[in-house]
Design a protein around this motif. Sequence first.
Motif, PDB file in Angstrom:
ATOM      1  N   ARG A  59       0.858  -1.193   0.000  1.00  9.91           N
ATOM      2  CA  ARG A  59       0.000   0.000   0.000  1.00  9.91           C
ATOM      3  C   ARG A  59       0.890   1.237   0.000  1.00  9.91           C
ATOM      4  NH1 ARG A  59      -3.946   1.089   4.907  1.00  9.91           N
ATOM      5  NH2 ARG A  59      -2.399   2.627   5.422  1.00  9.91           N
ATOM      6  N   THR A  60       0.549   2.223  -0.802  1.00  9.17           N
ATOM      7  CA  THR A  60       1.350   3.441  -0.891  1.00  9.17           C
ATOM      8  C   THR A  60       0.665   4.582  -0.168  1.00  9.17           C
ATOM      9  OG1 THR A  60       2.200   2.782  -3.044  1.00  9.17           O
ATOM     10  CG2 THR A  60       2.413   5.095  -2.459  1.00  9.17           C
ATOM     11  N   ALA A  91       3.249  -5.405  -5.700  1.00 12.71           N
ATOM     12  CA  ALA A  91       4.464  -5.980  -5.110  1.00 12.71           C
ATOM     13  C   ALA A  91       4.231  -6.470  -3.689  1.00 12.71           C
ATOM     14  CB  ALA A  91       5.576  -4.942  -5.113  1.00 12.71           C
ATOM     15  N   GLU A  92       5.037  -7.449  -3.312  1.00 11.29           N
ATOM     16  CA  GLU A  92       5.055  -7.958  -1.938  1.00 11.29           C
ATOM     17  C   GLU A  92       6.508  -8.094  -1.513  1.00 11.29           C
ATOM     18  OE1 GLU A  92       2.729 -11.520  -1.603  1.00 11.29           O
ATOM     19  OE2 GLU A  92       0.940 -10.561  -2.394  1.00 11.29           O
ATOM     20  N   TRP A  93       7.225  -6.969  -1.548  1.00 10.24           N
ATOM     21  CA  TRP A  93       8.637  -6.977  -1.200  1.00 10.24           C
ATOM     22  C   TRP A  93       8.814  -7.277   0.274  1.00 10.24           C
ATOM     23  CZ3 TRP A  93       8.005  -1.736  -3.743  1.00 10.24           C
ATOM     24  CH2 TRP A  93       8.117  -1.846  -5.119  1.00 10.24           C
ATOM     25  N   SER A  94       9.755  -8.142   0.595  1.00  6.40           N
ATOM     26  CA  SER A  94      10.000  -8.467   2.001  1.00  6.40           C
ATOM     27  C   SER A  94      11.331  -7.916   2.501  1.00  6.40           C
ATOM     28  CB  SER A  94       9.954  -9.984   2.211  1.00  6.40           C
ATOM     29  OG  SER A  94      10.915 -10.616   1.418  1.00  6.40           O
ATOM     30  N   ASN A  95      12.125  -7.341   1.585  1.00 10.73           N
ATOM     31  CA  ASN A  95      13.402  -6.747   1.978  1.00 10.73           C
ATOM     32  C   ASN A  95      13.931  -5.881   0.837  1.00 10.73           C
ATOM     33  OD1 ASN A  95      15.071  -8.426   0.147  1.00 10.73           O
ATOM     34  ND2 ASN A  95      14.388 -10.086   1.497  1.00 10.73           N
ATOM     35  N   TYR A 137       8.428  -3.172   5.433  1.00 14.97           N
ATOM     36  CA  TYR A 137       8.247  -4.483   4.806  1.00 14.97           C
ATOM     37  C   TYR A 137       7.285  -5.370   5.593  1.00 14.97           C
ATOM     38  CZ  TYR A 137      12.165  -2.889   2.042  1.00 14.97           C
ATOM     39  OH  TYR A 137      12.974  -2.153   1.214  1.00 14.97           O
ATOM     40  N   ALA A 138       7.273  -5.230   6.904  1.00 17.81           N
ATOM     41  CA  ALA A 138       6.396  -6.072   7.739  1.00 17.81           C
ATOM     42  C   ALA A 138       4.922  -5.768   7.497  1.00 17.81           C
ATOM     43  CB  ALA A 138       6.745  -5.878   9.208  1.00 17.81           C
ATOM     44  N   THR A 139       4.598  -4.480   7.342  1.00 21.82           N
ATOM     45  CA  THR A 139       3.193  -4.102   7.146  1.00 21.82           C
ATOM     46  C   THR A 139       2.831  -3.875   5.683  1.00 21.82           C
ATOM     47  OG1 THR A 139       3.676  -1.759   7.475  1.00 21.82           O
ATOM     48  CG2 THR A 139       3.019  -3.038   9.424  1.00 21.82           C
TER      49      THR A 139
END
Length: 96
Positions: free
Chosen positions: A2-3, A33-37, A72-74
């Motif tokens: 979410r932006t 996207a679902e970037w985790s890092n 990244y967590a949220t």
Amino acid sequence: MRTIAKRTLREFWLKYPDSEQPLKAWHQEAARAEWSNPAEVKSHYRNASLVGDRVVFNIAGNKYRLVVWINYATQIAFVKFVGTHKQYDNIDVKTI
């Protein structure tokens, strides 16, 4: 992802109309996207720069810069700055 806040992007492209489509494209890609890092962001955007905990994206062939802080967590991307290359040169990416 979410932006927060798309409004900032919209206000910018109203001043710089040639940035509208590239910013919309970035926003749509970020939304999917679902970037985790940071490494995952870098693998998708090879020209992005990691500056401290911020990611700097080149927009419209590097005519504009977009600075984002990503939780990244949220899965939230916070727009910290969008501007011309000249405006970008006058900010401190790590504190904006």
